[in-house]
Motif scaffolding. Sequence first.
Motif, PDB file in Angstrom:
ATOM      1  N   ILE A   1       0.744  -1.505   0.061  1.00  0.00           N
ATOM      2  CA  ILE A   1       0.121   0.011  -0.038  1.00  0.00           C
ATOM      3  C   ILE A   1       0.894   1.214  -0.003  1.00  0.00           C
ATOM      4  O   ILE A   1       0.620   2.358  -0.867  1.00  0.00           O
ATOM      5  CB  ILE A   1      -0.864   0.075   1.178  1.00  0.00           C
ATOM      6  CG1 ILE A   1      -2.145  -1.098   1.103  1.00  0.00           C
ATOM      7  CG2 ILE A   1      -1.679   1.267   1.414  1.00  0.00           C
ATOM      8  CD1 ILE A   1      -2.867  -1.445   2.234  1.00  0.00           C
TER       9      ILE A   1
ATOM     10  N   ILE B   1       1.420   4.068  -2.997  1.00  0.00           N
ATOM     11  CA  ILE B   1       1.002   5.809  -2.931  1.00  0.00           C
ATOM     12  C   ILE B   1       2.319   6.273  -3.148  1.00  0.00           C
ATOM     13  O   ILE B   1       2.221   7.342  -3.705  1.00  0.00           O
ATOM     14  CB  ILE B   1       0.443   5.856  -1.350  1.00  0.00           C
ATOM     15  CG1 ILE B   1      -0.912   5.110  -1.065  1.00  0.00           C
ATOM     16  CG2 ILE B   1       0.385   7.437  -1.180  1.00  0.00           C
ATOM     17  CD1 ILE B   1      -1.230   5.079   0.493  1.00  0.00           C
TER      18      ILE B   1
ATOM     19  N   LEU C   1     -13.476   5.917   0.070  1.00  0.00           N
ATOM     20  CA  LEU C   1     -12.953   5.811   1.498  1.00  0.00           C
ATOM     21  C   LEU C   1     -13.443   4.669   2.239  1.00  0.00           C
ATOM     22  O   LEU C   1     -12.996   3.638   2.909  1.00  0.00           O
ATOM     23  CB  LEU C   1     -12.980   7.106   2.361  1.00  0.00           C
ATOM     24  CG  LEU C   1     -11.803   8.127   1.984  1.00  0.00           C
ATOM     25  CD1 LEU C   1     -12.038   9.459   2.623  1.00  0.00           C
ATOM     26  CD2 LEU C   1     -10.136   7.359   1.947  1.00  0.00           C
TER      27      LEU C   1
ATOM     28  N   LEU D   1     -12.678   1.580   0.454  1.00  0.00           N
ATOM     29  CA  LEU D   1     -11.275   1.081   0.664  1.00  0.00           C
ATOM     30  C   LEU D   1     -10.983   0.560   2.098  1.00  0.00           C
ATOM     31  O   LEU D   1     -10.309  -0.347   2.402  1.00  0.00           O
ATOM     32  CB  LEU D   1     -10.353   2.284   0.449  1.00  0.00           C
ATOM     33  CG  LEU D   1     -10.217   2.680  -1.310  1.00  0.00           C
ATOM     34  CD1 LEU D   1      -9.512   4.127  -1.158  1.00  0.00           C
ATOM     35  CD2 LEU D   1      -9.548   1.701  -1.965  1.00  0.00           C
TER      36      LEU D   1
ATOM     37  N   ILE E   1      -5.915  -0.664  -3.201  1.00  0.00           N
ATOM     38  CA  ILE E   1      -6.241   0.065  -1.954  1.00  0.00           C
ATOM     39  C   ILE E   1      -5.143   1.347  -1.923  1.00  0.00           C
ATOM     40  O   ILE E   1      -5.565   2.530  -1.628  1.00  0.00           O
ATOM     41  CB  ILE E   1      -5.849  -0.736  -0.380  1.00  0.00           C
ATOM     42  CG1 ILE E   1      -7.186  -1.722  -0.530  1.00  0.00           C
ATOM     43  CG2 ILE E   1      -5.820   0.237   0.477  1.00  0.00           C
ATOM     44  CD1 ILE E   1      -6.675  -2.666   0.848  1.00  0.00           C
TER      45      ILE E   1
ATOM     46  N   ILE F   1      -6.311   4.960  -2.469  1.00  0.00           N
ATOM     47  CA  ILE F   1      -6.036   6.214  -1.320  1.00  0.00           C
ATOM     48  C   ILE F   1      -5.189   7.225  -2.015  1.00  0.00           C
ATOM     49  O   ILE F   1      -5.388   8.323  -1.777  1.00  0.00           O
ATOM     50  CB  ILE F   1      -5.124   5.459  -0.193  1.00  0.00           C
ATOM     51  CG1 ILE F   1      -5.998   4.610   0.587  1.00  0.00           C
ATOM     52  CG2 ILE F   1      -4.524   6.728   0.636  1.00  0.00           C
ATOM     53  CD1 ILE F   1      -5.229   3.686   1.732  1.00  0.00           C
ATOM     54  N   SER F   2      -4.301   6.865  -3.013  1.00  0.00           N
ATOM     55  CA  SER F   2      -3.334   8.167  -3.542  1.00  0.00           C
ATOM     56  C   SER F   2      -4.312   9.176  -4.484  1.00  0.00           C
ATOM     57  O   SER F   2      -4.248  10.190  -4.261  1.00  0.00           O
ATOM     58  CB  SER F   2      -2.347   7.308  -4.295  1.00  0.00           C
ATOM     59  OG  SER F   2      -1.414   8.325  -4.765  1.00  0.00           O
TER      60      SER F   2
ATOM     61  N   VAL G   1      -7.584   9.655  -4.082  1.00  0.00           N
ATOM     62  CA  VAL G   1      -8.588  10.369  -3.049  1.00  0.00           C
ATOM     63  C   VAL G   1      -7.686  11.440  -2.331  1.00  0.00           C
ATOM     64  O   VAL G   1      -8.227  12.417  -2.108  1.00  0.00           O
ATOM     65  CB  VAL G   1      -9.079   9.221  -2.028  1.00  0.00           C
ATOM     66  CG1 VAL G   1      -9.792  10.165  -0.828  1.00  0.00           C
ATOM     67  CG2 VAL G   1     -10.238   8.219  -2.422  1.00  0.00           C
ATOM     68  N   PHE G   2      -6.762  11.000  -1.885  1.00  0.00           N
ATOM     69  CA  PHE G   2      -5.566  11.981  -1.421  1.00  0.00           C
ATOM     70  C   PHE G   2      -5.390  13.216  -2.365  1.00  0.00           C
ATOM     71  O   PHE G   2      -5.641  14.168  -1.834  1.00  0.00           O
ATOM     72  CB  PHE G   2      -3.930  11.387  -1.152  1.00  0.00           C
ATOM     73  CG  PHE G   2      -3.125  12.696  -0.763  1.00  0.00           C
ATOM     74  CD1 PHE G   2      -2.851  12.646   0.684  1.00  0.00           C
ATOM     75  CD2 PHE G   2      -2.281  13.136  -1.789  1.00  0.00           C
ATOM     76  CE1 PHE G   2      -2.100  13.824   0.997  1.00  0.00           C
ATOM     77  CE2 PHE G   2      -1.336  14.046  -1.422  1.00  0.00           C
ATOM     78  CZ  PHE G   2      -1.153  14.259   0.072  1.00  0.00           C
TER      79      PHE G   2
END
Length: 171
Positions: free
Chosen positions: A14, A18, A83, A86, A111, A115-116, A118-119
Amino acid sequence: MKLSKRSAFISLVIVLTIVIDQISKVLVRANIIGQTETRPSERISLIGDAFIMMNVENKGAFLGMGSELNKPLRIILLLILPLLVLGYVLRYILRDKNLDNWSLFAFSSIIGGGISNVFDRIVYSSVTDFLFIDLGGVFKTGIFNMADVFVTTGMIILVFASFIKKKKQLS
């Protein structure tokens, strides 16, 4: 609290996903002129017209879908819902001890990529996309990024792992 090898593997995949995605986006934002309302993005040919880099800020999801939604709906569909999904997938892979290493890698890649992106939506209000492939009409992609590559690769691995598992069960 001691981290098991399994949890360390999941965390490593993960985090690396990212990091690779975010570094690639930082490099693109710093080195490739992005599109504006008055001019298109700079285009850098990597392999003729077949593989091109550019800098496009995507305010939506896949291929810009959802970019025209009102802000509250965009927050729900592009931030909160991903989110939650995930988090559910992470909980699933941490609890299901029967998953093989390929499936763990695949889910962890999905995942990390999720996440990346969404960041990016939280920090930049858009996702930086920069890769485009056009193999002469036979195969043509939208503009994508490394997070998308990790998510797609994870999905492909899960499909293959599922077929292999079913084949073993039938034998």
